[in-house]
Scaffold this motif. Structure first.
Motif, short mmCIF file in Angstrom:
data_model
loop_
_atom_site.label_atom_id
_atom_site.label_comp_id
_atom_site.label_asym_id
_atom_site.label_seq_id
_atom_site.Cartn_x
_atom_site.Cartn_y
_atom_site.Cartn_z
N ARG A 101 0.80 -1.29 0.12
CA ARG A 101 -0.13 0.14 -0.05
C ARG A 101 0.77 1.25 -0.05
O ARG A 101 0.53 2.45 -0.29
CB ARG A 101 -0.83 0.03 1.20
N ASN B 207 -8.87 -9.79 1.90
CA ASN B 207 -10.41 -9.79 1.75
C ASN B 207 -10.99 -10.07 3.03
O ASN B 207 -10.50 -10.82 4.00
CB ASN B 207 -10.64 -10.90 0.61
N SER C 187 -17.10 0.58 6.22
CA SER C 187 -16.55 1.66 6.46
C SER C 187 -15.60 1.97 5.33
O SER C 187 -15.39 1.31 4.55
CB SER C 187 -15.77 2.00 7.77
N ASN D 273 -12.85 3.13 5.49
CA ASN D 273 -11.65 2.53 5.84
C ASN D 273 -11.42 0.95 5.42
O ASN D 273 -10.38 0.30 4.95
CB ASN D 273 -11.47 2.40 7.33
N ALA D 274 -12.60 0.05 5.64
CA ALA D 274 -12.78 -1.11 5.51
C ALA D 274 -12.69 -1.44 3.68
O ALA D 274 -11.97 -2.21 3.23
CB ALA D 274 -14.07 -1.69 5.96
N1 COA Z 1 -14.85 -7.59 8.49
C1 COA Z 1 -15.16 -6.16 8.26
N2 COA Z 1 -14.36 -5.26 8.36
C2 COA Z 1 -12.87 -5.43 8.59
C3 COA Z 1 -12.48 -6.75 8.47
C4 COA Z 1 -13.51 -7.73 8.64
N3 COA Z 1 -13.06 -8.90 8.63
N4 COA Z 1 -11.30 -6.69 8.45
C5 COA Z 1 -10.86 -5.54 8.30
N5 COA Z 1 -11.88 -4.59 8.30
C6 COA Z 1 -12.12 -3.14 8.58
C7 COA Z 1 -11.50 -2.31 9.67
O1 COA Z 1 -12.83 -2.76 10.73
C8 COA Z 1 -11.13 -1.16 9.49
O2 COA Z 1 -12.15 -0.55 9.35
P1 COA Z 1 -12.36 0.76 10.70
O3 COA Z 1 -11.25 1.37 10.80
O4 COA Z 1 -13.87 1.54 10.00
O5 COA Z 1 -12.88 -0.15 11.65
C9 COA Z 1 -10.45 -1.57 8.01
O6 COA Z 1 -11.14 -2.46 7.41
C10 COA Z 1 -8.97 -1.78 8.21
O7 COA Z 1 -8.71 -2.72 8.98
P2 COA Z 1 -7.26 -3.06 9.36
O8 COA Z 1 -7.40 -4.33 10.33
O9 COA Z 1 -6.58 -1.84 10.14
O10 COA Z 1 -6.62 -3.42 8.27
P3 COA Z 1 -5.56 -4.13 7.91
O11 COA Z 1 -4.63 -3.61 6.93
O12 COA Z 1 -4.71 -4.45 9.30
O13 COA Z 1 -6.26 -5.74 7.39
C11 COA Z 1 -7.21 -7.01 5.67
C12 COA Z 1 -7.05 -5.81 6.13
C13 COA Z 1 -8.15 -7.08 4.57
C14 COA Z 1 -5.78 -7.93 5.26
C15 COA Z 1 -7.71 -8.08 6.94
O14 COA Z 1 -9.07 -7.86 6.93
C16 COA Z 1 -7.27 -9.44 7.03
O15 COA Z 1 -6.37 -9.65 7.94
N6 COA Z 1 -8.07 -10.27 6.40
C17 COA Z 1 -7.83 -11.69 6.39
C18 COA Z 1 -6.54 -12.20 5.59
C19 COA Z 1 -6.49 -12.19 4.16
O16 COA Z 1 -7.27 -11.04 3.78
N7 COA Z 1 -5.72 -12.85 3.54
C20 COA Z 1 -5.84 -12.86 2.07
C21 COA Z 1 -7.24 -13.31 1.31
S1 COA Z 1 -7.20 -13.15 -0.20
#
Ligand code: COA
Length: 274
Positions: free
Chosen positions: A73, A102, A111, A113-114
């Motif tokens: 990012r 994801n 949000s 952010n999400a």
């Molecule tokens: N459901 C809903 N919202 C989510 C979420 C979930 N499972 N995971 C993150 N968010 C939201 C957070 O609430 C936050 O929004 P807010 O500030 O309004 O509360 C925003 O997304 C960012 O979250 P954050 O945890 O700070 O982001 P991150 O950069 O650390 O992680 C992801 C984002 C997508 C990587 C995380 O959701 C994740 O770990 N996912 C599972 C692992 C993955 O995605 N593997 C690859 C699969 S293809």
């Protein structure tokens, strides 16, 4: 059972950089590229996971892996990671923009952010990766973005991922034109469906159950990591030199029948009682 259809030296002397290379599909691609002779730079955020993956790669194929920690990012961090990898192994022949994030979430509850978290990792991260590597590419380099069926198949609870992956495929088509030429880059996307052993498949299977997800697919099973890695070899080697701006779907026909879209929508309606 896996079949070796590639010559063992098909990627000999090639240098690849793979974002998200410490886990899942991207780690499997890194392993397969190293097995076929490439040296691989893996980039990921989590230092501990990165070191673990680099250790496994170097244990299996000595001297094959160089690891750099960066968040895709962050454009400047990605520039530094790409420069550091090229300094170690030389210019890039293969770039795999694989880092992705994801989760399932109803659009009205996401949000900013999400929504941005997924768009920033998947879409901006792919752009940052390709841009960082552009000045470090060898002639006829193969650039590969890891996409997903969400790019073309609407799926409930996936507004963020659908928007991000549609953008990824548009970016691939655009850069194929902009960076093409006889000695220029080939830019393609690989779109795996549900792949066994990945966080992505686990998220979907938890919501809907594997049978509901894959049952309606023409090939009613999950993909293996090896199948995805071999498709990524095809897109990285001279076999695909005349292919550019294309998305290769390796999804058991999911996109033909929208099987996962329907299953996820059904699960979403139950979960949200609407
Ligand atoms: N459901 C809903 N919202 C989510 C979420 C979930 N499972 N995971 C993150 N968010 C939201 C957070 O609430 C936050 O929004 P807010 O500030 O309004 O509360 C925003 O997304 C960012 O979250 P954050 O945890 O700070 O982001 P991150 O950069 O650390 O992680 C992801 C984002 C997508 C990587 C995380 O959701 C994740 O770990 N996912 C599972 C692992 C993955 O995605 N593997 C690859 C699969 S293809």
């Amino acid at each position: 059972m896996s079949v070796d259809v590639f010559r063992a030296d098909v990627l000999k002397g090639k240098v690849a950089i793979i974002t998200g290379g410490s886990s899942g599909i991207n780690k499997a691609i890194a392993m397969r590229y190293a097995a076929l002779g490439a040296r691989v730079v893996i980039v990921a955020r989590d230092q501990a996971k990165l070191e673990q993956a680099a250790g496994e790669l170097n244990a299996a194929y000595a001297g094959s892996c160089f690891a750099v920690s960066a968040d895709v990012r962050d454009g400047a961090a990605m520039d530094a990671a790409a420069a550091s990898g090229a300094q170690h192994f030389g210019r890039y022949d293969i770039v795999v923009a694989g880092a992705a994030g994801n989760f399932l979430g109803p659009a009205e509850k996401l949000s900013s952010n999400a929504f941005a978290a997924v768009v920033d990792i998947d879409l901006k991260g792919t752009f940052h990766t390709f841009r960082a590597c552009h000045a470090l590419l060898n002639p006829r380099a193969h650039l590969i973005a890891i996409s997903a069926p969400q790019a073309t198949v609407p799926m409930a609870l996936q507004a963020h991922a659908c928007a991000a992956k549609a953008g990824v495929e548009a970016l691939v088509r655009t850069l194929a034109i902009e960076w093409g030429g006889l000695e220029g880059a080939r830019v393609n996307a690989l779109s795996p469906g549900l792949v066994a052993g990945t966080v992505g498949a686990a998220i979907f299977c938890k919501a809907s159950g594997e049978a509901a997800l894959v049952g309606a697919q023409p090939v009613p099973r999950l993909a293996t990591l090896r199948e995805v890695a071999d498709a990524a070899v095809f897109l990285a080697c001279p076999l695909s030199d005349y292919m550019t701006g294309h998305t290769l779907a390796l999804d058991g026909g999911l996109t033909l029948v929208n099987a996962s879209g329907a299953a996820i929508a059904a699960a979403a309606r139950i979960a949200l009682q609407r």
